[in-house]
Design an enzyme around this catalytic site. Sequence first.
Site, PDB file in Angstrom:
ATOM      1  N   HIS A 202     -55.121  15.143 -69.395  1.00 22.65           N
ATOM      2  CA  HIS A 202     -56.220  15.008 -70.652  1.00 22.65           C
ATOM      3  C   HIS A 202     -56.517  13.561 -70.824  1.00 22.65           C
ATOM      4  O   HIS A 202     -57.915  13.373 -71.099  1.00 22.65           O
ATOM      5  CB  HIS A 202     -55.427  15.282 -71.971  1.00 22.65           C
ATOM      6  CG  HIS A 202     -55.071  16.591 -72.192  1.00 22.65           C
ATOM      7  ND1 HIS A 202     -53.682  17.362 -72.575  1.00 22.65           N
ATOM      8  CD2 HIS A 202     -55.833  17.783 -71.750  1.00 22.65           C
ATOM      9  CE1 HIS A 202     -54.130  18.783 -72.476  1.00 22.65           C
ATOM     10  NE2 HIS A 202     -55.210  18.884 -72.176  1.00 22.65           N
ATOM     11  N   GLU A 444     -69.342  40.179 -58.389  1.00 19.55           N
ATOM     12  CA  GLU A 444     -68.111  39.109 -58.116  1.00 19.55           C
ATOM     13  C   GLU A 444     -67.213  39.918 -57.165  1.00 19.55           C
ATOM     14  O   GLU A 444     -66.208  39.246 -56.830  1.00 19.55           O
ATOM     15  CB  GLU A 444     -67.629  38.521 -59.268  1.00 19.55           C
ATOM     16  CG  GLU A 444     -67.078  39.596 -60.294  1.00 19.55           C
ATOM     17  CD  GLU A 444     -66.773  38.804 -61.416  1.00 19.55           C
ATOM     18  OE1 GLU A 444     -66.312  37.275 -61.285  1.00 19.55           O
ATOM     19  OE2 GLU A 444     -66.651  39.380 -62.659  1.00 19.55           O
ATOM     20  N   ASP A 468     -64.874  34.559 -58.005  1.00 16.57           N
ATOM     21  CA  ASP A 468     -64.114  35.716 -57.531  1.00 16.57           C
ATOM     22  C   ASP A 468     -64.907  36.316 -56.279  1.00 16.57           C
ATOM     23  O   ASP A 468     -63.912  36.674 -55.507  1.00 16.57           O
ATOM     24  CB  ASP A 468     -64.228  36.937 -58.850  1.00 16.57           C
ATOM     25  CG  ASP A 468     -63.288  36.468 -59.868  1.00 16.57           C
ATOM     26  OD1 ASP A 468     -62.121  36.064 -59.330  1.00 16.57           O
ATOM     27  OD2 ASP A 468     -63.647  36.440 -61.095  1.00 16.57           O
ATOM     28  N   CYS A 515     -73.238  31.853 -61.217  1.00 15.12           N
ATOM     29  CA  CYS A 515     -72.849  31.434 -62.533  1.00 15.12           C
ATOM     30  C   CYS A 515     -71.417  30.821 -62.068  1.00 15.12           C
ATOM     31  O   CYS A 515     -70.727  30.533 -63.131  1.00 15.12           O
ATOM     32  CB  CYS A 515     -72.606  32.139 -63.733  1.00 15.12           C
ATOM     33  SG  CYS A 515     -71.880  33.818 -63.513  1.00 15.12           S
TER      34      CYS A 515
HETATM   35  C1  PEP Z   1     -67.037  33.896 -61.461  1.00 12.47           C
HETATM   36  O1  PEP Z   1     -66.265  34.430 -60.868  1.00 12.47           O
HETATM   37  O2  PEP Z   1     -67.837  33.442 -60.859  1.00 12.47           O
HETATM   38  C2  PEP Z   1     -67.115  33.510 -62.645  1.00 12.47           C
HETATM   39  C3  PEP Z   1     -68.164  32.808 -63.204  1.00 12.47           C
HETATM   40  O3  PEP Z   1     -66.392  34.292 -63.615  1.00 12.47           O
HETATM   41  P1  PEP Z   1     -64.874  33.479 -63.859  1.00 12.47           P
HETATM   42  O4  PEP Z   1     -64.676  32.158 -63.253  1.00 12.47           O
HETATM   43  O5  PEP Z   1     -64.831  33.585 -65.553  1.00 12.47           O
HETATM   44  O6  PEP Z   1     -63.900  34.871 -63.397  1.00 12.47           O
HETATM   45 MG    MG Z   2     -65.192  36.125 -62.397  1.00  9.34          MG
END
Ligand code: PEP
Ligand code: MG
Length: 594
Positions: A202, A444, A468, A515
């Site tokens: 932290h 994903e 993922d 993302c």
């Molecule tokens: C991903 O899998 O790239 C994603 C953005 O979702 P999370 O990291 O929440 O699984």
């Molecule tokens: Mg994901």
Amino acid sequence: MPEKKDSYIKKQIQLKGIPAAPGIVIGKVHIFGTEVIMPSDYDITEAEIPREVDRLNEALKKTRKELLEIERKISREMGVEHGKIFSAHLLVLEDTVLLNEVIARLKKKKKNIGFVFTEVLNRYISALSEAKDEYLRDRISDITDVGKRVLKNLIGRKERSLEDLDEKAIVIAYDLAPSDTAMMHKGRVMGFATDIGGRTSHTAIMAKSLEIPAVVGLESVTDVVKNGDQVIIDGIHGVVIVNPTKRFLEKYAKEKAKYEGIERELTELKLLPGETLDGKKVTVAGNIELPEDVASVISHGAEGIGLYRTEYFYMNRTDLPSEEEQFNAYKSVAMRIKPNFVVVRTLDLGGDKFLSQLDVPKEMNPFLGWRAIRFCLARPDIFRMHLRAMLRASAYGHIKIMYPMISGISEFRQANELLEEVKRELREEGLPFDENIPVGAMIEVPSAAITSDILAKEAAFFSIGTNDLIQYSLAVDRVNEKIAYLYEPAHPAVLSLIKMVIDNGHKENIPVALCGEMAGDIALTIILLGLGLDEFSTSPIAVPEIKKVIRSVKYSDAQKIAEEALTFNTGKEVREYSKKKLIQLVPDLAIELL
Ligand code: PEP
Ligand code: MG
């Protein structure tokens, strides 16, 4: 020859640690808090036990009050997510296992309470220091912090704080507790360096937020510095130089000016759009976990929210959030980010994210198990309420809905059927919502990437979840440290899948976003841009850099670079090539990569 006043010849010492917060500072050392509090050790009588228990309770009460004050101050000044660190501290004070053990030991050993408390605390700390999990080890400093406070209150010692520092200095310490860091005055503490500490501590997280350059985990910095020594802290590369020579001072003064120049430029970029030199527009958005993160998205100049991970709303509580509660949260995010968009992702429970209140049975392979959309389709009671809240919030801003872990078109259709039912319900109830709300699929799972041509005919947009997609396509558990070296976003298999998804999306005229963490990896931005990605959605802090890369290159050049990148056989070659191109085309940012 001028007379040498000081017979002590200062030797330059260079140490390498873990970069905790970026920036370069040069200044004088202030050594902080290396003293160890050792309570005295004396015997007590049976009759004195209640008095010692009272002393402990008084000290706990006082510590609680202090921590609550810090929590309030930090929440106010730095945001509630940082304030929450101290909620975890407060829980240590309520740890009945720990406190019962202290009382039991007090009765058995008949020693003063300070001594007994220290013994039990040290046992806890040594057990934690053997934990394999880095996160658990990093929590040692939280427990030490609370323990030190309780001890100070037990023996009545006055707290020394970094708030009281009376001149600008670089703080050097064996360790800094999060509460020490929280009390730092940015105008006085130019930077800091510590012997211990990890990247996820932290203290490190807070240093980044306070924008105080810092290096942690140096092991022996407290052994080699004295108060008043001159030091350079290079928080970008994790380097500390004690008593630098003239040559090093000049070198670092230049690096510092360069870094600050880039930072200024990045700040100015906030107001500019993501657009290449030859006019291709690319959206640079931010990811959020909690409604309060919107502030950071806006302050870093993101052009929308490409991923709102709603599951965090369900975590750390004993009940499920009601429709009204969810509606208010989604509505507030939509209204704050307006006129820009927010992609609200439906609940992604499972994998490494569990909700205690749902009593989901343990699985052998949670990442391949009852996760995300699979869970939601099996629990329509929870899913319908979730969708109702999102739809209702869509009347107040630009909301898009996205389903996670889609593995094929059937799941996408099933989820949409439920959504249509919920829409019908709302119409009957006369509740407003956006009738044209876009509904997209997260890509994903490799099967979704491979059948993205089919999905593209029915989804309004795609967002590639590389966190993922990489783990599933390379068969590398994303949270397993042992095989982290195999987790390579630039792997040719990953690039091929990304290209396939973008091409299939574009054939059906739908936009394709990315993302996962890869969207914030500047070494790969040019390749993703060249592959035709329409939107990067990343942690807000990376937004200015991604914009900078996009604004510094021509789309036509990026396309050629992406084409070339697809010809390499290994992820390492792709990354090296891509870095080389970045250094050529955006030399200012290269400082981060070297
Ligand atoms: C991903 O899998 O790239 C994603 C953005 O979702 P999370 O990291 O929440 O699984
Ligand atoms: Mg994901």
